[in-house]
Design an enzyme around this catalytic site. Structure first.
Site: not given
Ligand code: PLP
Length: 395
Positions: A175, A203, A234
């Protein structure tokens, strides 16, 4: 006590503050009354404000209201939750799927459900915090391997000879660096050493693979024996998260994952919005193609300006600053130039690798990308001009 600790953070330039967005989430947003090009959202495909996604949610709110009123296992299991789970399983090509309320809660629920005391977790050093927290909650032994280092991963797997379960867990797209895990190699190791493999596609969902199905599609793997976690918040522009995998796994998690069991289920309108978001990308991959086209123009531009984008391979493009102050200064110049991409500092990234984390979106226009590059050019050439009004541009 609070004041003292906050002052310490402030002294070290590590105090975090919030920026207030006063518009829908799009490629441009309103901040402090200025129209700003958003270069830091994970809403990669612009689905958060897509008319079809909004309509789907509104329709369901009118029919079913808003809240679900209870957890899934009590009386909060509604048709739309099950429809979304089926839609996700179909999209990911797995037997079944299970919803969680966010990616964070998915990871802190699934990892302790899979392993416990006497078991082993093998975790990439750059894995997301939710994986770290889930691992700690599990009480299993945690073995951190250097970023994407398959030699060390194999040595660790070889060394642990007792009867404990083994779980390899990795982000598929990292990320903060935007690089991709070597999933084929990791999968082969998981098979050779009889370890579970769990991938976090936060992602990658809606981004990797020509149909946006994630790293399993990208690497042309079958996905068998891979526990695929991803978020709906996302690229899918909505909210919530999922695990996709075998039927047995899903029924097991329904019974064992505490963050599934002990929490109110998602509002049905959220589920309807997520179904529509998946439908949109399944019908037409032009959004995904547009995202990657924008990524290419932007990263090529950054390279020709001489910026270091670390090992980015995806629409997450870090721009290395080095120390904290340099990163903050870069973010400030960008903001003056009507671009919003924040400085990312320790402890989120290692000391000395503070950076601007940029992300492009499918619906950034050519002009948006050019404006962003022109702001980075000003950073290279010394400071930009002050007091841009960031006037609204017609789109
Ligand atoms: C954003 C993210 C999460 C968390 O997901 P949310 O739905 O925003 O709680 C988990 N793992 C990774 C790698 C992320 O980038």
């Amino acid at each position: 006590m609070f004041e003292k600790e906050l002052e310490e953070l402030n002294q070290k330039s590590l105090l975090r503050t919030l920026r207030r967005i006063n518009s829908a989430q799009g490629p441009r947003v309103k901040i402090d009354g200025r129209e700003i090009i958003l270069l830091s959202s994970n809403n990669y495909l612009g689905l958060a404000n897509h008319p079809r996604v909004k309509e789907a949610a509104i329709r369901v709110i009118e029919k079913y209201g808003f809240g679900s009123g209870a957890s899934r296992l009590i009386s909060g299991n509604m048709t739309l939750h099950e429809e979304l789970e089926e839609r996700i399983a179909d999209f990911k090509g797995t037997e079944a799927a299970i919803l969680f309320n966010s990616g964070y809660t998915a990871n802190i629920g699934i990892i302790p459900a899979l392993v416990g005391k006497g078991d082993f977790i093998y975790s990439d050093e750059l894995n997301h915090v939710s994986i770290i927290d889930g691992s700690r909650l599990s009480s299993a032994e945690i073995r951190i391997y250097p970023h994407k280092d398959m030699t060390v991963l194999e040595e660790l797997l070889k060394k642990d000879k007792n009867n404990g379960r083994k779980l390899i867990v990795t982000d598929t797209v990292f990320s903060m660096d935007g690089d991709i895990a070597p999933l084929k190699d990791i999968y082969n190791l998981s098979q050779r050493y009889s370890a579970f493999l769990m991938v976090d596609e936060a992602h990658a969902t809606g981004v990797l693979g020509s149909k946006g199905r994630g790293a399993v599609e990208h690497f042309a793997l079958k996905g068998e024996n891979i526990i695929q976690m991803g978020t709906l918040g996302k690229a899918l522009g909505t909210f919530g998260a999922y695990i996709a995998g075998s039927k047995d796994l899903i029924v097991y998690l329904r019974n064992k994952a505490r963050s599934f069991i002990y929490t109110t289920s998602l509002p049905p309108a959220v589920a309807a919005a997520a179904i529509e978001a998946i439908n949109i990308i399944a019908e037409d991959n032009s959004l995904i193609k547009g995202l990657w086209d924008n990524r290419k123009v932007f990263i090529d531009g950054l390279h020709s300006l001489g910026f270091d984008t670390l090992s980015s391979e995806t629409p997450i493009i870090p721009v290395l600053a080095g120390n904290i102050h340099k990163a903050l200064e870069m973010a400030e110049t960008l903001y003056e130039e009507c671009i919003y991409a924040p400085a990312i500092r320790p402890p989120t990234v290692p000391e000395g690798s503070s950076r601007i984390r940029t992300t492009v979106m499918a619906n950034h226009t050519k002009e948006d990308i050019e404006a962003a590059l022109s702001a980075f050019r000003k950073i290279k050439n010394g400071k930009g001009s002050n007091n841009h009004r960031c006037v609204e541009r017609t789109r």
